[in-house]
Scaffold this motif. Structure first.
Motif, short mmCIF file in Angstrom:
data_model
loop_
_atom_site.label_atom_id
_atom_site.label_comp_id
_atom_site.label_asym_id
_atom_site.label_seq_id
_atom_site.Cartn_x
_atom_site.Cartn_y
_atom_site.Cartn_z
N PHE A 62 0.83 -1.21 0.00
CA PHE A 62 0.00 0.00 0.00
C PHE A 62 0.86 1.25 0.00
N THR A 63 1.88 1.27 0.85
CA THR A 63 2.75 2.45 0.95
C THR A 63 3.45 2.71 -0.37
N THR A 64 3.96 1.66 -1.00
CA THR A 64 4.66 1.80 -2.29
C THR A 64 3.71 2.29 -3.37
N ALA A 65 2.52 1.69 -3.44
CA ALA A 65 1.56 2.08 -4.47
C ALA A 65 1.08 3.52 -4.27
N GLY A 66 0.79 3.89 -3.03
CA GLY A 66 0.34 5.26 -2.76
C GLY A 66 1.39 6.29 -3.13
N ALA A 67 2.64 6.00 -2.80
CA ALA A 67 3.72 6.93 -3.14
C ALA A 67 3.88 7.06 -4.65
N ALA A 68 3.71 5.96 -5.37
CA ALA A 68 3.83 6.00 -6.83
C ALA A 68 2.74 6.87 -7.45
N VAL A 69 1.55 6.81 -6.91
CA VAL A 69 0.46 7.63 -7.43
C VAL A 69 0.69 9.11 -7.12
N LEU A 70 1.01 9.43 -5.88
CA LEU A 70 1.13 10.82 -5.47
C LEU A 70 2.36 11.52 -6.03
N SER A 71 3.39 10.77 -6.41
CA SER A 71 4.64 11.38 -6.89
C SER A 71 4.72 11.45 -8.41
N TRP A 72 3.63 11.12 -9.12
CA TRP A 72 3.58 11.09 -10.58
C TRP A 72 4.33 9.91 -11.18
N ARG A 73 4.91 9.04 -10.33
CA ARG A 73 5.68 7.90 -10.86
C ARG A 73 4.77 6.96 -11.65
N MET A 74 3.55 6.75 -11.18
CA MET A 74 2.61 5.90 -11.90
C MET A 74 2.42 6.38 -13.32
N HIS A 75 2.21 7.69 -13.50
CA HIS A 75 2.03 8.23 -14.84
C HIS A 75 3.28 8.03 -15.70
N ARG A 76 4.42 8.40 -15.12
CA ARG A 76 5.65 8.34 -15.91
C ARG A 76 5.98 6.91 -16.34
N GLU A 77 5.79 5.95 -15.44
CA GLU A 77 6.13 4.57 -15.77
C GLU A 77 5.06 3.89 -16.62
N SER A 78 3.97 4.62 -16.88
CA SER A 78 2.97 4.15 -17.83
C SER A 78 3.18 4.76 -19.21
N GLY A 79 4.28 5.50 -19.37
CA GLY A 79 4.62 6.06 -20.67
C GLY A 79 4.12 7.48 -20.90
N VAL A 80 3.77 8.18 -19.81
CA VAL A 80 3.26 9.54 -19.93
C VAL A 80 4.35 10.54 -19.56
N ARG A 81 4.49 11.60 -20.34
CA ARG A 81 5.40 12.68 -20.00
C ARG A 81 4.68 13.66 -19.09
N VAL A 82 5.30 13.98 -17.97
CA VAL A 82 4.66 14.80 -16.95
C VAL A 82 5.49 16.06 -16.69
N ARG A 83 4.83 17.20 -16.72
CA ARG A 83 5.43 18.46 -16.29
C ARG A 83 4.51 19.06 -15.24
N ALA A 84 4.95 19.03 -13.98
CA ALA A 84 4.11 19.49 -12.87
C ALA A 84 4.79 20.62 -12.13
N THR A 85 3.98 21.44 -11.48
CA THR A 85 4.52 22.57 -10.72
C THR A 85 4.99 22.16 -9.33
N ALA A 86 4.85 20.88 -8.97
CA ALA A 86 5.33 20.37 -7.69
C ALA A 86 5.63 18.88 -7.85
N PRO A 87 6.52 18.32 -7.03
CA PRO A 87 6.87 16.91 -7.16
C PRO A 87 5.80 15.96 -6.66
N ARG A 88 4.83 16.47 -5.90
CA ARG A 88 3.74 15.64 -5.41
C ARG A 88 2.40 16.27 -5.77
#
Length: 206
Positions: A62-88
């Motif tokens: 749960f901790t790993t999955a939640g961190a992946a979602v909140l940190s944009w890692r889920m998007h990036r590792e799904s092949g999405v390019r992300v430009r955000a105004t904050a890391p979380r």
């Protein structure tokens, strides 16, 4: 001293006006039902998506999955390019996503985080579409830690076309929405496996 009637440039030379920068574009949310993915009910007049995937078991998963979602890692590792105004993902953070296909992003899609949660049994966020986005609506990504120790990832969205080409896509759009939700679920499951635990609470690597 500059001669009368002639503008003075940035270096004090006559005849050169200072450059004027254009005002920044102010993007605003494009739908009125802000926060409906958290508070409900899902509004009428939109396509609805609700897809849930079991992604693991145990606190570490749960901790790993939640961190992946909140940190944009889920998007990036799904092949999405992300430009955000904050890391979380936090309320008010703006994000631009490109590539792939999903309910709230096609091409260079601009969104704003509406709400986020980082709790003992729930982690995730939702973003809503900003002006210029080809869709109108909101999408949430949430990881839940259930009483039986299982970990689940849910994508919920309501959206409708915002441009002529998304209207023209017609029935293809729901198919892409579901494909995208499933892809995200597979990504979160893979990431959660790094912290998957059994009923005895021991972390097991895969």
């Amino acid at each position: 001293m500059a001669r009368a009637g002639l503008p003075t440039g940035a270096r004090g030379r006559p005849g050169r006006a200072a450059a004027v920068r254009p005002a920044p574009v102010r993007h605003t949310l494009t739908y009125p039902e802000v926060g409906a993915t958290r508070l409900g009910p899902m509004p009428d007049g939109y396509r609805h998506l609700h897809h849930t995937t079991r992604v693991g078991r145990g606190r570490a998963a749960f901790t790993t999955a939640g961190a992946a979602v909140l940190s944009w890692r889920m998007h990036r590792e799904s092949g999405v390019r992300v430009r955000a105004t904050a890391p979380r993902a936090e309320p008010g953070v703006r994000v631009e996503l490109s590539a792939g296909a999903g309910p709230l992003r096609i091409g260079a899609a601009r969104c704003e985080v509406i709400w986020s949660a980082d709790e003992r049994h729930r982690a995730g966020f939702a973003y809503g579409t900003l002006s210029g986005h080809p869709e109108c609506g909101e999408e949430s990504f949430v990881v839940d830690f259930r009483d039986d120790g299982s970990v689940w990832f849910t994508v919920m969205a309501f959206s409708r076309p915002g441009r002529w080409y998304t209207r023209a896509a017609g029935p293809l759009v729901p198919v892409l929405q579901l494909w995208y939700a499933r892809r995200l679920g597979r990504t979160v499951r893979r990431l959660a496996a790094d912290g998957d635990t059994g009923s005895d609470g021991v972390v097991r690597r895969r």
